[in-house]
Design a protein around this motif. Sequence first.
Motif, PDB file in Angstrom:
ATOM      1  N   UNK A  46      36.706   2.880 -16.858  1.00  0.00           N
ATOM      2  CA  UNK A  46      35.721   3.725 -17.563  1.00  0.00           C
ATOM      3  C   UNK A  46      34.515   2.888 -17.991  1.00  0.00           C
ATOM      4  N   UNK A  47      34.073   2.022 -17.099  1.00  0.00           N
ATOM      5  CA  UNK A  47      32.992   1.094 -17.409  1.00  0.00           C
ATOM      6  C   UNK A  47      31.647   1.803 -17.385  1.00  0.00           C
ATOM      7  N   UNK A  48      30.780   1.402 -18.313  1.00  0.00           N
ATOM      8  CA  UNK A  48      29.411   1.926 -18.307  1.00  0.00           C
ATOM      9  C   UNK A  48      28.483   1.112 -17.437  1.00  0.00           C
ATOM     10  N   UNK A  49      29.036   0.069 -16.757  1.00  0.00           N
ATOM     11  CA  UNK A  49      28.188  -0.827 -15.974  1.00  0.00           C
ATOM     12  C   UNK A  49      27.443  -0.063 -14.884  1.00  0.00           C
ATOM     13  N   UNK A  50      28.101   0.968 -14.344  1.00  0.00           N
ATOM     14  CA  UNK A  50      27.471   1.709 -13.247  1.00  0.00           C
ATOM     15  C   UNK A  50      26.101   2.244 -13.663  1.00  0.00           C
ATOM     16  N   UNK A  51      25.928   2.546 -14.966  1.00  0.00           N
ATOM     17  CA  UNK A  51      24.637   3.083 -15.408  1.00  0.00           C
ATOM     18  C   UNK A  51      23.494   2.087 -15.208  1.00  0.00           C
TER      19      UNK A  51
END
Lengths: 175, 425
Positions: free
Chosen positions: B227-232
Amino acid sequence: MTAQIAIATADNDLRALDPVALHHNVAQFLFHEARLADSHDYDGWDALWEEDGIYWVPANGMDTDPETQMSVLYDNRSRIHVRIEQLKTGRRHTQTPRSELARLISNIEIGEVAAAEVTVFANSMIYEDNLRGETVWAARNEYRLRLVNGNFRLVRKKIALVNNGKPMFTLSFLV
Amino acid sequence: MLNTETRPAGKVDYSALIEPTRINSRLYTDPDIFQEEMEKIWYRSWVYVGHVSEVPNRNDYVTKSIGPTPVLLVRDRNDEIRLLLNKCPHRGNQLCAYRQGNRATFTCPYHSWTFSNTGDLMGYALADGYEGASKTGVGLGKVPRIAIYRGFVFGSFAETGPTLEEHLGGAKAALDQLCDNAPTGELDLRAGFLQHRTKANWKFMVENETDGYHPGFVHGSIFQVTKSGIANLYGKDSIALTRDYGNGHTEFDLRPEWRRIDKPLNWFGTTADRLPDYVAAMNAAYGPDRARQIMIDGSPHTMIFPNLFIAEIQMFVIQPISVDESIQHVTAVQFKDAPDINRRLRQQTMGSVGPAGFLLADDTEMYERNHRGARIRDPEWLVLTRGLHRERKDENGYTIAHSTDEVPQRGIWRHYLSLMQEQPA
């Protein structure tokens, strides 16, 4: 073939078990674990692990301290589960398509035996075929197995690849 | 090789293979081009070799490389950093067979010639056979130029050429930014390297390190699971930037995003209260305001051409072996005297990179598929047009664009073309 065979011991004490029976039961567990890994039975393999499990592939030596030095893989229980969940997404590209695997587990020796835990040494040789080609992996393994409700479970699995000080190809299957 | 053709050596017309927005697949697959890269890039320009903290004591040595050539990084008996070549000048024997150690002398196992770790020959075995012979001029080979910036040791096989600082140019700021994250300002890289072998040309790695277009796709599996926000950071609405520093150095600048979020250590996916010793040491070293800014900006994501990649919490060294084989050497960034953050840096690095890494195993799968694809005849040309319409200059005059744009790749190839077109001096 899928279910483990319950291990009958007096008072749940592995030390009370006949050594031949202990060795047989340990070997059956290792073969079971190997088959789950070879066949990419991710949930089945994940379910073998205890909550304090450690899955470890050292680098640059057989026994390099994983708390201070880099390891190829040094997973606690939650990271083991992340690894499994990543494989199950179907978008773990290095395992899409999956490696074709067959491994041999041999030279099984029983180490220290406690009431509910046993240390085991074994060698493994794994043949992998994938898009890149064929790779053979050889390792000296060390396991710690725990007797829980008449079955073994994994507490620790260390895979010391014999050439872990040299450059190695991607290692993305369950080793 | 499918697209190898017979022609005189050194006659490749690189301007016919590299255009501003497209490149020819042959650049990755032609063994003659690989050989010419060795002479014009790897054995001429500045190449990163190792870090002074890997040889902390007198007489420490560690085996490193420049291109396929092994190089001994040595702190000699006089405390001087040297780059020696691992070849006995008598019969060419490999002198040292170990990866690292501590020794003041190296003795060749073949005929027992002994060398000081300064590279000088100390003595012939059975010396009566060399009566009247001088010992000078028969020492170990050396990398002729060595330069160190903030502990990073670079070597160049060219006797003359630009200085290291001229070569680094604006990318020097990335090394400063990295070191600023250490309370002492110093790195301590002693956790050992993982060596990840791949059947792919080295340039696929250099280009991918600052490719912000791929993470959402190649790494979607791990972003989803954690559920990482890194993709943003690599999405349409990201205000992170790609940057071309010139000289082949490129960057993925995440600071605009971190400053927008404005939380210390958010760049590292943690919070100040979870690393209290580190935060206290940073405050003591830099004062609270500067420390806060450093801990918001975080560590850089910068590819220093041709082989040093600072990936925030990891350091990669790219080594070409042959036209279709490379090694990625990777270790965790470690700060001198900062055990709490160092432990987390190692743990995150071991999860992410190396042969079993959640991220790099998939990147490396792409490299190998890149390479196999490049060998296919048609289409010959590969497209590097992404973001052309939104390129602009930053306040220092460097080209920047959206985090997913191909500014870095265009910059890498522009520099590559200039190197490959240089005539030998």
